[in-house]
Design an enzyme around this catalytic site. Sequence first.
Site, PDB file in Angstrom:
ATOM      1  N   TYR A  35     -35.285   3.413 -24.751  1.00 46.93           N
ATOM      2  CA  TYR A  35     -35.923   4.706 -25.025  1.00 46.93           C
ATOM      3  C   TYR A  35     -36.973   5.070 -23.985  1.00 46.93           C
ATOM      4  O   TYR A  35     -37.241   6.243 -23.767  1.00 46.93           O
ATOM      5  CB  TYR A  35     -36.618   4.677 -26.393  1.00 46.93           C
ATOM      6  CG  TYR A  35     -35.737   5.009 -27.571  1.00 46.93           C
ATOM      7  CD1 TYR A  35     -34.566   4.307 -27.811  1.00 46.93           C
ATOM      8  CD2 TYR A  35     -36.092   6.022 -28.458  1.00 46.93           C
ATOM      9  CE1 TYR A  35     -33.770   4.597 -28.904  1.00 46.93           C
ATOM     10  CE2 TYR A  35     -35.307   6.324 -29.555  1.00 46.93           C
ATOM     11  CZ  TYR A  35     -34.148   5.610 -29.778  1.00 46.93           C
ATOM     12  OH  TYR A  35     -33.369   5.905 -30.853  1.00 46.93           O
TER      13      TYR A  35
ATOM     14  N   LYS B 187     -27.611  -8.676 -27.299  1.00 44.72           N
ATOM     15  CA  LYS B 187     -26.279  -8.653 -26.695  1.00 44.72           C
ATOM     16  C   LYS B 187     -26.364  -9.560 -25.478  1.00 44.72           C
ATOM     17  O   LYS B 187     -26.108  -9.164 -24.341  1.00 44.72           O
ATOM     18  CB  LYS B 187     -25.898  -7.196 -26.346  1.00 44.72           C
ATOM     19  CG  LYS B 187     -24.470  -6.998 -25.895  1.00 44.72           C
ATOM     20  CD  LYS B 187     -23.435  -7.154 -26.997  1.00 44.72           C
ATOM     21  CE  LYS B 187     -22.036  -7.071 -26.404  1.00 44.72           C
ATOM     22  NZ  LYS B 187     -20.976  -7.332 -27.412  1.00 44.72           N
TER      23      LYS B 187
ATOM     24  N   ASP C  76     -22.936  -6.317 -32.107  1.00 43.25           N
ATOM     25  CA  ASP C  76     -21.662  -5.866 -32.691  1.00 43.25           C
ATOM     26  C   ASP C  76     -21.327  -6.687 -33.929  1.00 43.25           C
ATOM     27  O   ASP C  76     -20.893  -6.161 -34.951  1.00 43.25           O
ATOM     28  CB  ASP C  76     -20.535  -5.895 -31.647  1.00 43.25           C
ATOM     29  CG  ASP C  76     -20.446  -7.204 -30.861  1.00 43.25           C
ATOM     30  OD1 ASP C  76     -21.376  -8.042 -30.960  1.00 43.25           O
ATOM     31  OD2 ASP C  76     -19.449  -7.396 -30.137  1.00 43.25           O
TER      32      ASP C  76
ATOM     33  N   ASP D  82     -32.475   1.302 -33.994  1.00 43.35           N
ATOM     34  CA  ASP D  82     -32.201   2.676 -34.430  1.00 43.35           C
ATOM     35  C   ASP D  82     -30.859   2.716 -35.154  1.00 43.35           C
ATOM     36  O   ASP D  82     -30.739   3.269 -36.250  1.00 43.35           O
ATOM     37  CB  ASP D  82     -32.182   3.593 -33.197  1.00 43.35           C
ATOM     38  CG  ASP D  82     -31.913   5.040 -33.571  1.00 43.35           C
ATOM     39  OD1 ASP D  82     -32.506   5.518 -34.553  1.00 43.35           O
ATOM     40  OD2 ASP D  82     -31.096   5.690 -32.882  1.00 43.35           O
TER      41      ASP D  82
ATOM     42  N   ASP E 164     -30.058   2.730 -39.585  1.00 41.21           N
ATOM     43  CA  ASP E 164     -29.272   3.757 -40.282  1.00 41.21           C
ATOM     44  C   ASP E 164     -28.165   3.096 -41.097  1.00 41.21           C
ATOM     45  O   ASP E 164     -27.895   3.468 -42.241  1.00 41.21           O
ATOM     46  CB  ASP E 164     -28.627   4.739 -39.289  1.00 41.21           C
ATOM     47  CG  ASP E 164     -29.451   6.005 -39.095  1.00 41.21           C
ATOM     48  OD1 ASP E 164     -30.696   5.904 -39.168  1.00 41.21           O
ATOM     49  OD2 ASP E 164     -28.860   7.077 -38.878  1.00 41.21           O
TER      50      ASP E 164
HETATM   51  C1  IPM Z   1     -35.436   7.355 -35.914  1.00 41.39           C
HETATM   52  C2  IPM Z   1     -34.894   8.609 -35.278  1.00 41.39           C
HETATM   53  C3  IPM Z   1     -35.621   8.813 -33.969  1.00 41.39           C
HETATM   54  C4  IPM Z   1     -35.286   7.638 -33.080  1.00 41.39           C
HETATM   55  C5  IPM Z   1     -35.310  10.153 -33.248  1.00 41.39           C
HETATM   56  C6  IPM Z   1     -35.506  11.341 -34.145  1.00 41.39           C
HETATM   57  C7  IPM Z   1     -36.122  10.284 -31.992  1.00 41.39           C
HETATM   58  O1  IPM Z   1     -33.519   8.518 -35.142  1.00 41.39           O
HETATM   59  O2  IPM Z   1     -36.656   7.314 -36.177  1.00 41.39           O
HETATM   60  O3  IPM Z   1     -34.667   6.431 -36.156  1.00 41.39           O
HETATM   61  O4  IPM Z   1     -34.240   7.633 -32.416  1.00 41.39           O
HETATM   62  O5  IPM Z   1     -36.079   6.699 -33.043  1.00 41.39           O
HETATM   63 MG    MG Z   2     -32.650   6.797 -36.075  1.00 38.25          MG
END
Ligand code: IPM
Ligand code: MG
Length: 362
Positions: free
Chosen positions: A141, A192, A224, A248, A252
Amino acid sequence: MRYTVAVFPGDGIGVEVVAEARKIIDTVNKLTDVQLEIREGIAGGASIDRYGVPLTDENLQLALSADAVLLGAVGGPKWEPLDYSIRPERALLALRKELGLFANLRPARVFPQLLSASTLKEDVIKNIDLIVVRELTGGLYFATPKGVETLPDGRRKGVNTLAYTEDEIRRIAKIAFEIARQRRKKVTSVDKANVLEATELWRNVVEEVHKDYPDVELNHMYVDNCAMQLVRNPGQFDVILTCNMFGDILSDEASMLTGSIGMLPSASLGEKGGMYEPVHGSAPDIAGQDKANPIATILSVAMMYRYTFKQDKIAEAIEKAVEKALEDGYRTQDIYEEGTTVVGTKKMGDIIAANLENILKA
Ligand code: IPM
Ligand code: MG
């Protein structure tokens, strides 16, 4: 005790869920001696519309001077055509970087009341109680070189860099081991290392830090494989330690195992202060319709009381208030199932605030 909290509702459903989280803070202010003074700021698309930039200096100062930051969500299709440098997401990244919030904690646990809301089978998910510890201010990032350049022959080239220094790895690894000590004492470090040198260093440094935590079990997993193991047998994980990009994605994935991303809170910590936000985004498709689930933000407020203000009892009370609402059968649409009662964002906030009031008075 008096503290200040900078609150950035942001965009889309961020505005709606933060309004409910404020009801929780108001209730705690009313019934305890932990007094949080809210200072509302503006960030993300809302700030672009008003000032032309995702985060003004004034708002950054507001965040820097507060004891903690609460953020809703930023972004939306309206601002997607903008250049990267002034997109709403930049506000979030700038806050993380400027506040030095290198550790992002994303717990995923299954509420027993929501076992059947997951897309996975109950017996696969019933033991989920994990936390993703994501490095937040380095890696892909932020590391340089980055950007899009035009080569001498006219072709465009896009670049991001996966780079970590050993001290960046060491400090996040320490956090993961400390957290594991308060939990089931198991860290899975995700990398990785079979392909990416930067993550081979990651693995080696995590091994070094582990020497100070012999009571904690450490294993390593390729990213993975981890993505696969999360859906195969998520109960095996306690603390997942990983870099910014992998964290990230995996967070999710982990959130959805629990039924809805609308349930998951997060805390971003550094040397001081902390920023608290739901894991979900601004959900433009349901914004302004009183449909969003405010629980992730309310649970983020619980994390704020726990981590920044060291008020475990208040944090637990908020978590209990959420559980009670679920137990009583109230659901926002994202976690609805037959036999339960659908309520809107505001109603859910009111119910949880009322439960909290009862718990704090008891
Ligand atoms: C998260 C989001 C952020 C990230 C975005 C909105 C910049 O996806 O907090 O996970 O990628 O960190
Ligand atoms: Mg995210």
